[in-house]
Design an enzyme around this catalytic site. Structure first.
Site, short mmCIF file in Angstrom:
data_model
loop_
_atom_site.label_atom_id
_atom_site.label_comp_id
_atom_site.label_asym_id
_atom_site.label_seq_id
_atom_site.Cartn_x
_atom_site.Cartn_y
_atom_site.Cartn_z
N LYS A 9 41.72 48.88 53.11
CA LYS A 9 41.32 47.62 53.29
C LYS A 9 42.15 46.15 53.49
O LYS A 9 42.26 45.68 54.84
CB LYS A 9 40.55 46.74 51.81
N ARG A 84 35.54 41.61 43.07
CA ARG A 84 36.17 42.65 42.54
C ARG A 84 35.13 42.63 41.36
O ARG A 84 34.49 44.16 40.97
CB ARG A 84 37.74 42.94 41.43
N ARG A 123 51.97 56.19 48.70
CA ARG A 123 52.20 54.92 49.52
C ARG A 123 53.42 54.61 49.16
O ARG A 123 53.90 54.36 47.07
CB ARG A 123 50.69 54.12 48.68
N ARG A 156 55.18 50.78 43.88
CA ARG A 156 54.44 49.47 43.59
C ARG A 156 54.12 50.39 41.74
O ARG A 156 53.81 51.79 41.99
CB ARG A 156 52.66 49.39 43.99
N ARG A 167 42.90 53.56 37.32
CA ARG A 167 42.62 51.96 38.67
C ARG A 167 41.66 52.18 38.86
O ARG A 167 40.81 51.18 39.18
CB ARG A 167 43.68 51.81 39.19
P1 AMP Z 1 45.91 44.93 44.89
O1 AMP Z 1 46.73 45.04 45.11
O2 AMP Z 1 44.07 44.54 44.98
O3 AMP Z 1 45.07 46.53 44.51
O4 AMP Z 1 45.18 44.17 43.64
C1 AMP Z 1 46.53 44.75 42.46
C2 AMP Z 1 45.91 44.28 41.28
O5 AMP Z 1 45.57 42.85 40.90
C3 AMP Z 1 44.66 45.02 40.41
O6 AMP Z 1 45.08 46.31 40.44
C4 AMP Z 1 43.88 44.05 39.60
O7 AMP Z 1 44.85 44.30 38.39
C5 AMP Z 1 44.89 43.00 39.96
N1 AMP Z 1 43.69 42.13 40.51
C6 AMP Z 1 43.82 41.55 42.63
N2 AMP Z 1 42.40 41.46 43.27
C7 AMP Z 1 41.66 41.17 41.74
C8 AMP Z 1 40.76 41.09 42.03
N3 AMP Z 1 39.73 39.89 42.56
N4 AMP Z 1 40.21 40.40 39.94
C9 AMP Z 1 40.66 41.27 39.28
N5 AMP Z 1 41.65 41.78 39.37
C10 AMP Z 1 42.50 42.14 40.47
#
Ligand code: AMP
Length: 221
Positions: A9, A84, A123, A156, A167
């Site tokens: 995404k 989310r 990744r 990461r 996750r």
């Molecule tokens: P991402 O890079 O989108 O995978 O986000 C990394 C981490 O940030 C996620 O695994 C969550 O711990 C936190 N995170 C990002 N966006 C959200 C959201 N909208 N709601 C809650 N936690 C979030």
């Protein structure tokens, strides 16, 4: 832009933002920035992120609203990784409605779970600009070095295999809830994220063609 971690995404959201001349706003990036800067929000978010859990809604919503109130966001944004949970989506809609704004389209990029695990655990991300590589699908020319800016590549913390499963287990159910929320609202568009890279782009633009003014009628084929 909705999708599980690893569905692609971010890549699609960046492409779309560029095409629309809008900002790409990724909640995960905002959190990683806050962690790196050591802000109060960052310190609070870090403990959740490290174990693959979602950060509490109130913190996320505060951060997104702060970002959307900036002048750069006035032309609209492509949101990536937010909302989310259904509660985030509902609170966000209510807050937009108060300003006479709305979510125009919600795009769900679908990828099966086994494929997500494979993609995420391979990744690698570039330290300077977040360029993405994959151990087998899109390796860098020189191992450990970004093709675009020469910076170091890192994995990461939350892309390590044990955290990837946690996750997905924690994040997929609320994500499907958000997908249902936008389906009920009549603005959900679904794209098969397991097609060839270029085909996903084409499907995405075609799906959005009816909803957005895309330059050059790119999506109206
Ligand atoms: P991402 O890079 O989108 O995978 O986000 C990394 C981490 O940030 C996620 O695994 C969550 O711990 C936190 N995170 C990002 N966006 C959200 C959201 N909208 N709601 C809650 N936690 C979030």
């Amino acid at each position: 832009m909705l999708g599980a971690p690893g569905a692609g995404k971010s890549t699609r959201a960046k492409m779309l933002a560029e095409l629309l001349g809008q900002q790409h706003v990724a909640s995960g990036d905002l959190f990683r920035e806050a962690v790196a800067l050591g802000t109060a929000q960052g310190r609070e978010a870090k403990s959740y992120m490290g174990r693959g859990a979602l950060v509490p809604d109130a913190i996320v919503i505060g951060m997104i609203e702060d970002r959307l109130s900036r002048p750069e966001a006035a032309a609209g944004v492509v949101l990536d990784g937010f909302p989310r949970t259904r509660a985030q989506a509902e609170t966000f809609d209510a807050s937009l409605a108060r300003r006479g704004e709305r979510v125009t389209a919600a795009v769900y990029i679908g990828v099966r779970e086994a494929e997500l695990v494979r993609r995420l655990s391979g990744r690698w991300v570039c330290r300077a600009n977040g360029h993405l590589f994959h151990a087998t699908d899109g390796p860098p020319k020189v191992p450990g070095v970004c093709d675009h800016d020469g910076s170091e590549l890192y994995q990461r913390d939350d892309d390590r295999p044990e955290t990837v499963r946690a996750r997905l287990e924690q994040q997929l159910p609320p994500m499907f809830d958000v997908v249902d929320y936008y389906r009920e609202a009549g603005i959900l568009l679904t794209v098969d994220g397991e097609q060839e890279f270029a085909q996903v782009r084409e499907s995405l633009l075609r799906a959005l063609g009816g909803q957005l003014q895309l330059p050059g009628g790119a999506a109206r084929t």
